[in-house]
Structure formats: C-alpha cells, structure tokens
Design an enzyme around this catalytic site. Structure first.
Site, short mmCIF file in Angstrom:
data_model
loop_
_atom_site.label_atom_id
_atom_site.label_comp_id
_atom_site.label_asym_id
_atom_site.label_seq_id
_atom_site.Cartn_x
_atom_site.Cartn_y
_atom_site.Cartn_z
N SER A 178 0.78 -1.17 -0.10
CA SER A 178 -0.05 -0.04 0.02
C SER A 178 0.77 1.34 0.06
CB SER A 178 -0.83 0.08 1.24
OG SER A 178 -0.44 0.26 2.13
N LYS A 221 1.40 4.46 7.04
CA LYS A 221 0.63 5.34 6.13
C LYS A 221 0.99 6.68 6.14
CE LYS A 221 -2.38 2.29 4.81
NZ LYS A 221 -1.78 1.06 5.52
#
Length: 207
Positions: A129, A166
């Site tokens: 991701s 993230k």
C-alpha cells in the site's frame, strides 16, 4: 598515532567514504553540511586529524589525503544498531510483535540527517500500500519514535491496537491515514483512535 574523539572518527570516516564515492576529497563546507555544524567547527576537526597524523592537507581545495588508511583504527560503533520489532502491515493493519526479532546495522552516512539519538527502531513492511512512496514489501523502515507528526509525514500508527504505516493527513477534525497506492482506500479515524508511534525517517532494502 593518537586516539580520536567520536566526532573526529566520524569526520575521518566521512572523508574516506566521500573520497571513495566521489573520487575526490570533500571540502570543509561539505563536512560541515554533513554533520550540521559550523564550518569553523568542521575546520577544527580536520586540523585535529592533521595533528594526530590521520590526514594531510594543503591550502588547495579538496586537497585532503588520508594517511595509512589500511591500518588506521575504524570506529565500528559508528554503524548504528537498530532493533527490528516484528512485522508491520502496509495493507490492512497487522499487529506488530513487540519483542525485538533481531538488530539491523545501518551506516548513518548513507542517510542525510539521520542521528543516533536512541529513539530509532525498525519494522519489516508486509504489503504494497506504500509502493508509490518507494516502500515495498519486505523493506525495513527506520522509524524515529515520537508521538506526533506533521501532515504528509509517513508515520507508524497504532489504530485500535493494530499497527500500520501510512501517510498522515488531518481532514475535518479526523485523522486520515492515506496509502500511497491507489489500489488501497484511505481510512479516516477519530483522533482518540490513533496513536502515532513514530515517523519514518529512512529505508533499508535487501536486494
């Protein structure tokens, strides 16, 4: 030859590494920039290395030459030993083991501005991701432990007991944890649900 202080050893190592990499010696300014110190301080370290017999230097630019580099002592502690704490998910959050699996060795000279301040740890990335930020499956991220970060920082965050990596944003009073891969969805959380564990400051990849 006389012994060296830690900073003199670091300066000597940097001069040798720079010379090997660039094919020429660094300037006083480049040494100062590397260690975020004043040029006068950098010059003082170089003069000390001259007095102790580790290098020679003339008035010409880039004239520093190391003496007897094959036998001079090298400070092995200059390599940073960083604890690797389990695995971390870069897809869906995955609980990271809190025990130290092993330690990894990194050369801080390879990472601009990285400092050995005792608050660094490493995590092994599992998932894609963060691919577009250059963080790939199997990479080890180097994290500076801290409980806050700025928008757009890449962070390690604990969300409802699980850990993820993230990019951080703040949107309409919520915490936004955004992946760097459009195949994954951005997640929004209440501030009370997110605990920032650290900021990603470097990356090590084993080829």
């Amino acid at each position: 030859m006389k012994g060296l202080t830690d900073r003199q050893q670091e300066t000597l190592d940097f001069i040798e590494d720079f010379t090997t990499r660039e094919g020429m010696a660094p300037t006083i300014y480049e040494i100062a920039e590397r260690f975020n110190i004043k040029s006068a301080t950098s010059f003082a370290h170089v003069r000390a290395l001259q007095r102790k017999g580790y290098l020679t230097r003339s008035s010409k630019a880039r004239s520093m030459t190391l003496t007897n580099t094959t036998t001079r002592p090298r400070n092995l502690s200059f390599m940073l030993s960083i604890p690797l704490l389990g695995r971390i998910s870069a897809g869906m959050p995955l609980m990271a083991e809190e025990n130290v699996e092993r330690e990894i060795q990194i050369d801080p000279a390879s990472f601009q501005g990285l400092r050995a301040d005792g608050r660094l740890f490493a995590l092994l990335v599992n998932g894609e991701s963060m691919r577009d930020a250059g963080i790939l499956d199997g990479d080890s991220i180097i994290v500076k432990q801290q409980d806050n970060a700025n928008a757009e920082d890449i962070v390690v965050a604990m969300v409802n007991g699980d850990t993820t990596v993230k990019q951080l944003y703040f949107t309409d009073g919520k915490i936004e944890l955004r992946p760097c891969n459009n195949e994954f969805e951005t997640q929004f959380y209440e501030p009370s649900e997110v605990y920032i564990q650290g900021k990603v400051v470097a990356l090590q990849r084993t080829l």
